[in-house]
Design a protein around this motif. Sequence first.
Motif, PDB file in Angstrom:
ATOM      1  N   PHE A  77       0.832  -1.193   0.000  1.00 43.66           N
ATOM      2  CA  PHE A  77       0.000   0.000   0.000  1.00 43.66           C
ATOM      3  C   PHE A  77       0.870   1.248   0.000  1.00 43.66           C
ATOM      4  O   PHE A  77       2.017   1.232   0.465  1.00 43.66           O
ATOM      5  CB  PHE A  77      -0.902   0.030   1.240  1.00 43.66           C
ATOM      6  CG  PHE A  77      -1.976  -1.020   1.256  1.00 43.66           C
ATOM      7  CD1 PHE A  77      -3.159  -0.851   0.554  1.00 43.66           C
ATOM      8  CD2 PHE A  77      -1.804  -2.181   1.983  1.00 43.66           C
ATOM      9  CE1 PHE A  77      -4.148  -1.817   0.566  1.00 43.66           C
ATOM     10  CE2 PHE A  77      -2.789  -3.164   2.005  1.00 43.66           C
ATOM     11  CZ  PHE A  77      -3.962  -2.985   1.296  1.00 43.66           C
ATOM     12  N   ASP A  78       0.329   2.334  -0.490  1.00 45.35           N
ATOM     13  CA  ASP A  78       0.994   3.640  -0.416  1.00 45.35           C
ATOM     14  C   ASP A  78       0.571   4.250   0.911  1.00 45.35           C
ATOM     15  O   ASP A  78      -0.472   4.907   1.007  1.00 45.35           O
ATOM     16  CB  ASP A  78       0.554   4.502  -1.600  1.00 45.35           C
ATOM     17  CG  ASP A  78       1.286   5.828  -1.642  1.00 45.35           C
ATOM     18  OD1 ASP A  78       2.280   5.987  -0.916  1.00 45.35           O
ATOM     19  OD2 ASP A  78       0.844   6.714  -2.395  1.00 45.35           O
ATOM     20  N   ALA A  79       1.351   4.010   1.952  1.00 41.12           N
ATOM     21  CA  ALA A  79       0.948   4.347   3.318  1.00 41.12           C
ATOM     22  C   ALA A  79       1.489   5.698   3.756  1.00 41.12           C
ATOM     23  O   ALA A  79       2.659   6.010   3.544  1.00 41.12           O
ATOM     24  CB  ALA A  79       1.419   3.263   4.287  1.00 41.12           C
ATOM     25  N   LEU A  80       0.594   6.495   4.381  1.00 40.35           N
ATOM     26  CA  LEU A  80       0.968   7.790   4.935  1.00 40.35           C
ATOM     27  C   LEU A  80       0.498   7.847   6.377  1.00 40.35           C
ATOM     28  O   LEU A  80      -0.417   7.114   6.766  1.00 40.35           O
ATOM     29  CB  LEU A  80       0.351   8.934   4.136  1.00 40.35           C
ATOM     30  CG  LEU A  80       0.667   8.980   2.640  1.00 40.35           C
ATOM     31  CD1 LEU A  80      -0.389   8.244   1.837  1.00 40.35           C
ATOM     32  CD2 LEU A  80       0.752  10.431   2.178  1.00 40.35           C
ATOM     33  N   VAL A  81       1.119   8.718   7.177  1.00 44.28           N
ATOM     34  CA  VAL A  81       0.723   8.857   8.573  1.00 44.28           C
ATOM     35  C   VAL A  81       0.432  10.313   8.897  1.00 44.28           C
ATOM     36  O   VAL A  81       1.024  11.226   8.328  1.00 44.28           O
ATOM     37  CB  VAL A  81       1.808   8.322   9.528  1.00 44.28           C
ATOM     38  CG1 VAL A  81       1.966   6.816   9.378  1.00 44.28           C
ATOM     39  CG2 VAL A  81       3.142   9.020   9.312  1.00 44.28           C
ATOM     40  N   ALA A  82      -0.504  10.511   9.825  1.00 45.06           N
ATOM     41  CA  ALA A  82      -0.864  11.855  10.291  1.00 45.06           C
ATOM     42  C   ALA A  82      -1.181  11.775  11.773  1.00 45.06           C
ATOM     43  O   ALA A  82      -1.815  10.821  12.231  1.00 45.06           O
ATOM     44  CB  ALA A  82      -2.058  12.397   9.514  1.00 45.06           C
ATOM     45  N   SER A  83      -0.734  12.772  12.519  1.00 46.65           N
ATOM     46  CA  SER A  83      -0.903  12.759  13.966  1.00 46.65           C
ATOM     47  C   SER A  83      -2.244  13.318  14.426  1.00 46.65           C
ATOM     48  O   SER A  83      -2.564  13.263  15.609  1.00 46.65           O
ATOM     49  CB  SER A  83       0.218  13.564  14.632  1.00 46.65           C
ATOM     50  OG  SER A  83       0.222  14.900  14.133  1.00 46.65           O
ATOM     51  N   GLY A  84      -3.038  13.872  13.501  1.00 47.69           N
ATOM     52  CA  GLY A  84      -4.330  14.437  13.867  1.00 47.69           C
ATOM     53  C   GLY A  84      -4.998  15.095  12.671  1.00 47.69           C
ATOM     54  O   GLY A  84      -4.572  14.928  11.518  1.00 47.69           O
ATOM     55  N   GLY A  85      -6.051  15.870  12.969  1.00 49.14           N
ATOM     56  CA  GLY A  85      -6.849  16.465  11.910  1.00 49.14           C
ATOM     57  C   GLY A  85      -6.088  17.429  11.029  1.00 49.14           C
ATOM     58  O   GLY A  85      -6.246  17.417   9.797  1.00 49.14           O
ATOM     59  N   ARG A  86      -5.259  18.275  11.616  1.00 49.21           N
ATOM     60  CA  ARG A  86      -4.530  19.255  10.804  1.00 49.21           C
ATOM     61  C   ARG A  86      -3.521  18.578   9.885  1.00 49.21           C
ATOM     62  O   ARG A  86      -3.340  18.979   8.731  1.00 49.21           O
ATOM     63  CB  ARG A  86      -3.825  20.275  11.707  1.00 49.21           C
ATOM     64  CG  ARG A  86      -4.769  21.290  12.347  1.00 49.21           C
ATOM     65  CD  ARG A  86      -4.030  22.310  13.165  1.00 49.21           C
ATOM     66  NE  ARG A  86      -3.390  21.716  14.334  1.00 49.21           N
ATOM     67  CZ  ARG A  86      -2.659  22.386  15.224  1.00 49.21           C
ATOM     68  NH1 ARG A  86      -2.449  23.676  15.042  1.00 49.21           N
ATOM     69  NH2 ARG A  86      -2.142  21.777  16.257  1.00 49.21           N
TER      70      ARG A  86
END
Length: 265
Positions: free
Chosen positions: A48-57
């Motif tokens: 998969f082309d995986a991305l991470v984000a710590s929250g809404g912004r």
Amino acid sequence: MRYFESGARRLGGDRDVAKNGDSARIIVVDDEEHLREMVAEYLAGQGFDALVASGGRALDALMAEALPDLILLDVNMPEEDGFSIARRLRARGKIPVIMVTAADDVVDRIVGLEVGADDYVTKPFDLRELKARIRAVLRRTDGAAQPAANGRPIHIAENDMLIPFGKLMVDREGRRLTHQDGTEEPVTSMEFDLIEVFLANPYRVLSRDRLLELAHRKNDDPFDRSIDIRVTRLRKKIEEDPSKPQTIKTVRGAGYIYSPPKRVP
């Protein structure tokens, strides 16, 4: 690895990914760094082309670059909880969402369904089960997010098969609901599964158990796929007056019946 602003990061971007069903773009949103990194590393390893984000912004920063095919969204986050983010996502269009909830938290599951989540997993979860659920949601949604019309009509080809469904139209091939002017009405994949069942069974009383059997996978928990919740959401979208439904009617003590308009010869 390439880094994004606001705590967002991409994994797997420096290697060639096979162009198959697993090359979908997925954003893992969780305030727990070790968890989102672990999940994203696993998904990247699965192609998969995986991305991470710590929250809404951080999620907004990633989505400004490109829409994902699916979002894995934690419920309990300090700045903006997952329910609030899910509501914003649903207003933008058909972006598949899998909610991550605390184990055995029934309230979270109910609210997740009400805000339009496509599925959920509970902590702690098995990564192989997560992958299976992601694949299942992508199959139901054709693996692609559809942007909301935002007041602009989505043009429908003249040869598209559109079926009247209450005050809206059903595009079965595109798995979407549209207004008469072509603007799209957001609908989750599970809601559309239910629409398909009703379309295939006009004027037939279907019990809740029968609807669950026809509309959902056999290993789903019936409670967490509540037909009543889904019917209520559909009525709000398709009925002129949801308090007096004419398309999906309740048959007291028996279930629901789909009553399409009679066609005049």
